[in-house]
Design a protein around this motif. Sequence first.
Motif, PDB file in Angstrom:
ATOM      1  N   ARG A  76     -57.389   7.839  11.448  1.00 42.27           N
ATOM      2  CA  ARG A  76     -57.644   9.101  10.894  1.00 42.27           C
ATOM      3  C   ARG A  76     -57.317  10.313  11.691  1.00 42.27           C
ATOM      4  NH1 ARG A  76     -57.924  11.784   5.705  1.00 42.27           N
ATOM      5  NH2 ARG A  76     -58.596  13.522   6.043  1.00 42.27           N
ATOM      6  N   ILE A  77     -57.793  10.429  12.759  1.00 39.65           N
ATOM      7  CA  ILE A  77     -57.560  11.381  13.715  1.00 39.65           C
ATOM      8  C   ILE A  77     -56.098  11.494  14.260  1.00 39.65           C
ATOM      9  CG2 ILE A  77     -58.052  12.352  16.236  1.00 39.65           C
ATOM     10  CD1 ILE A  77     -61.157  11.489  15.540  1.00 39.65           C
ATOM     11  N   ARG A  78     -55.690  10.414  14.715  1.00 41.35           N
ATOM     12  CA  ARG A  78     -54.310  10.191  15.179  1.00 41.35           C
ATOM     13  C   ARG A  78     -53.353  10.661  13.992  1.00 41.35           C
ATOM     14  NH1 ARG A  78     -54.264   4.630  18.117  1.00 41.35           N
ATOM     15  NH2 ARG A  78     -54.948   5.117  20.228  1.00 41.35           N
ATOM     16  N   THR A  79     -53.520  10.245  12.702  1.00 37.15           N
ATOM     17  CA  THR A  79     -52.639  10.705  11.664  1.00 37.15           C
ATOM     18  C   THR A  79     -52.934  12.468  11.308  1.00 37.15           C
ATOM     19  OG1 THR A  79     -52.958   8.549  10.566  1.00 37.15           O
ATOM     20  CG2 THR A  79     -52.544  10.280   8.940  1.00 37.15           C
ATOM     21  N   THR A  80     -53.882  12.660  11.350  1.00 38.16           N
ATOM     22  CA  THR A  80     -54.188  14.166  11.304  1.00 38.16           C
ATOM     23  C   THR A  80     -53.465  15.005  12.207  1.00 38.16           C
ATOM     24  OG1 THR A  80     -56.217  13.759  10.342  1.00 38.16           O
ATOM     25  CG2 THR A  80     -55.891  15.983  11.101  1.00 38.16           C
ATOM     26  N   VAL A  81     -53.644  14.634  13.415  1.00 37.03           N
ATOM     27  CA  VAL A  81     -52.754  15.214  14.795  1.00 37.03           C
ATOM     28  C   VAL A  81     -51.436  15.072  14.485  1.00 37.03           C
ATOM     29  CG1 VAL A  81     -52.442  15.030  17.140  1.00 37.03           C
ATOM     30  CG2 VAL A  81     -54.629  14.895  16.362  1.00 37.03           C
ATOM     31  N   ARG A  82     -50.904  14.068  14.005  1.00 40.83           N
ATOM     32  CA  ARG A  82     -49.240  14.053  14.033  1.00 40.83           C
ATOM     33  C   ARG A  82     -48.930  14.520  12.714  1.00 40.83           C
ATOM     34  NH1 ARG A  82     -49.582   8.242  13.009  1.00 40.83           N
ATOM     35  NH2 ARG A  82     -50.504   7.751  14.636  1.00 40.83           N
ATOM     36  N   GLU A  83     -49.583  15.080  11.653  1.00 39.49           N
ATOM     37  CA  GLU A  83     -49.327  15.520  10.696  1.00 39.49           C
ATOM     38  C   GLU A  83     -49.402  17.175  10.974  1.00 39.49           C
ATOM     39  OE1 GLU A  83     -52.164  14.752   7.386  1.00 39.49           O
ATOM     40  OE2 GLU A  83     -51.021  12.893   7.034  1.00 39.49           O
ATOM     41  N   ARG A  84     -50.272  17.577  11.718  1.00 39.04           N
ATOM     42  CA  ARG A  84     -50.312  18.992  12.336  1.00 39.04           C
ATOM     43  C   ARG A  84     -49.252  19.171  12.979  1.00 39.04           C
ATOM     44  NH1 ARG A  84     -57.043  19.116  12.968  1.00 39.04           N
ATOM     45  NH2 ARG A  84     -57.304  19.201  10.903  1.00 39.04           N
ATOM     46  N   ARG A  85     -49.098  18.357  14.071  1.00 40.97           N
ATOM     47  CA  ARG A  85     -47.972  18.470  15.054  1.00 40.97           C
ATOM     48  C   ARG A  85     -46.477  18.693  14.223  1.00 40.97           C
ATOM     49  NH1 ARG A  85     -47.302  13.830  18.365  1.00 40.97           N
ATOM     50  NH2 ARG A  85     -49.405  14.160  18.865  1.00 40.97           N
ATOM     51  N   ARG A  86     -46.386  17.839  13.237  1.00 39.39           N
ATOM     52  CA  ARG A  86     -45.033  18.172  12.573  1.00 39.39           C
ATOM     53  C   ARG A  86     -44.872  19.167  11.763  1.00 39.39           C
ATOM     54  NH1 ARG A  86     -45.779  11.920  10.797  1.00 39.39           N
ATOM     55  NH2 ARG A  86     -45.111  10.977  12.520  1.00 39.39           N
ATOM     56  N   ASN A  87     -46.116  19.610  11.209  1.00 41.27           N
ATOM     57  CA  ASN A  87     -46.250  20.840  10.235  1.00 41.27           C
ATOM     58  C   ASN A  87     -45.742  22.043  11.373  1.00 41.27           C
ATOM     59  OD1 ASN A  87     -46.509  19.677   7.826  1.00 41.27           O
ATOM     60  ND2 ASN A  87     -48.898  19.961   8.069  1.00 41.27           N
ATOM     61  N   VAL A  88     -46.215  22.110  12.594  1.00 40.45           N
ATOM     62  CA  VAL A  88     -46.209  23.227  13.390  1.00 40.45           C
ATOM     63  C   VAL A  88     -44.599  23.247  13.787  1.00 40.45           C
ATOM     64  CG1 VAL A  88     -46.395  24.088  15.891  1.00 40.45           C
ATOM     65  CG2 VAL A  88     -48.439  23.371  14.312  1.00 40.45           C
ATOM     66  N   LEU A  89     -44.049  21.905  14.179  1.00 40.34           N
ATOM     67  CA  LEU A  89     -42.687  21.815  14.557  1.00 40.34           C
ATOM     68  C   LEU A  89     -41.703  22.319  13.318  1.00 40.34           C
ATOM     69  CD1 LEU A  89     -42.460  18.758  16.487  1.00 40.34           C
ATOM     70  CD2 LEU A  89     -42.131  20.794  17.450  1.00 40.34           C
ATOM     71  N   PHE A  90     -41.959  21.835  12.225  1.00 37.98           N
ATOM     72  CA  PHE A  90     -41.399  22.164  10.953  1.00 37.98           C
ATOM     73  C   PHE A  90     -41.352  23.850  10.696  1.00 37.98           C
ATOM     74  CE2 PHE A  90     -40.590  22.671   6.293  1.00 37.98           C
ATOM     75  CZ  PHE A  90     -39.520  22.214   6.273  1.00 37.98           C
ATOM     76  N   TRP A  91     -42.530  24.452  10.708  1.00 32.95           N
ATOM     77  CA  TRP A  91     -42.553  25.625  10.452  1.00 32.95           C
ATOM     78  C   TRP A  91     -42.715  26.661  11.533  1.00 32.95           C
ATOM     79  CZ3 TRP A  91     -41.993  26.515   5.473  1.00 32.95           C
ATOM     80  CH2 TRP A  91     -42.417  25.426   4.395  1.00 32.95           C
ATOM     81  N   ARG A  92     -42.271  26.186  12.722  1.00 34.76           N
ATOM     82  CA  ARG A  92     -42.035  27.108  13.870  1.00 34.76           C
ATOM     83  C   ARG A  92     -40.976  27.838  13.653  1.00 34.76           C
ATOM     84  NH1 ARG A  92     -41.086  24.230  19.210  1.00 34.76           N
ATOM     85  NH2 ARG A  92     -39.084  23.771  18.068  1.00 34.76           N
TER      86      ARG A  92
END
Length: 183
Positions: A76-92
């Motif tokens: 769950r933690i890994r999935t959450t971290v990946r999702e947050r990282r992708r969101n940051v990259l996408f919205w950057r």
Amino acid sequence: MDVPASPEEDAFRAFFEQHHRELARFAWLVVGERSAAEDIASDAMLAVWKQWYEVRREEARLAYARGIVANLAKSRIRTTVRERRRNVLFWRSPAESSGEPNLAAVVDVRRALARLPFRKRACVVLRHSLDLSEQETAEALGVSVGTVKSQTSKALAELRRLLAADGGDERTAWRSLGRGARL
């Protein structure tokens, strides 16, 4: 008509009532989200029930359940971290990237990408724009890692050919995009 529960079902019910709260608390302390912790504890109990007849001793069952909670929490933690990282990259915003992209080169790469078949295009975008691993890309597309490797390699070769044929500077196009670029 109520059918009486078997002794094993009664034993599991007692195990559940005795340990579910502890497992949920353990999950909550690890993931920090109450609803996720409840889900994790419930999923762990389901897994314990599926192996109930294999694991005989109560201490082993509890250890098994705790191990499942730990693994589910880690996932769950890994999935959450990946999702947050992708969101940051996408919205950057482009200004936050390593440099201003060459817009003409970006248009050239997008045009070349549009000419690729779906699977090749998806492999390139997932691997090089979203920075997913080969395994993550394979899971996202429902294909093998080998397919991701071959499709990505073929797609990159085809993109190089298309960019060169269009008279664009291939190196400038790739440099302007960089890792994690928004295509």
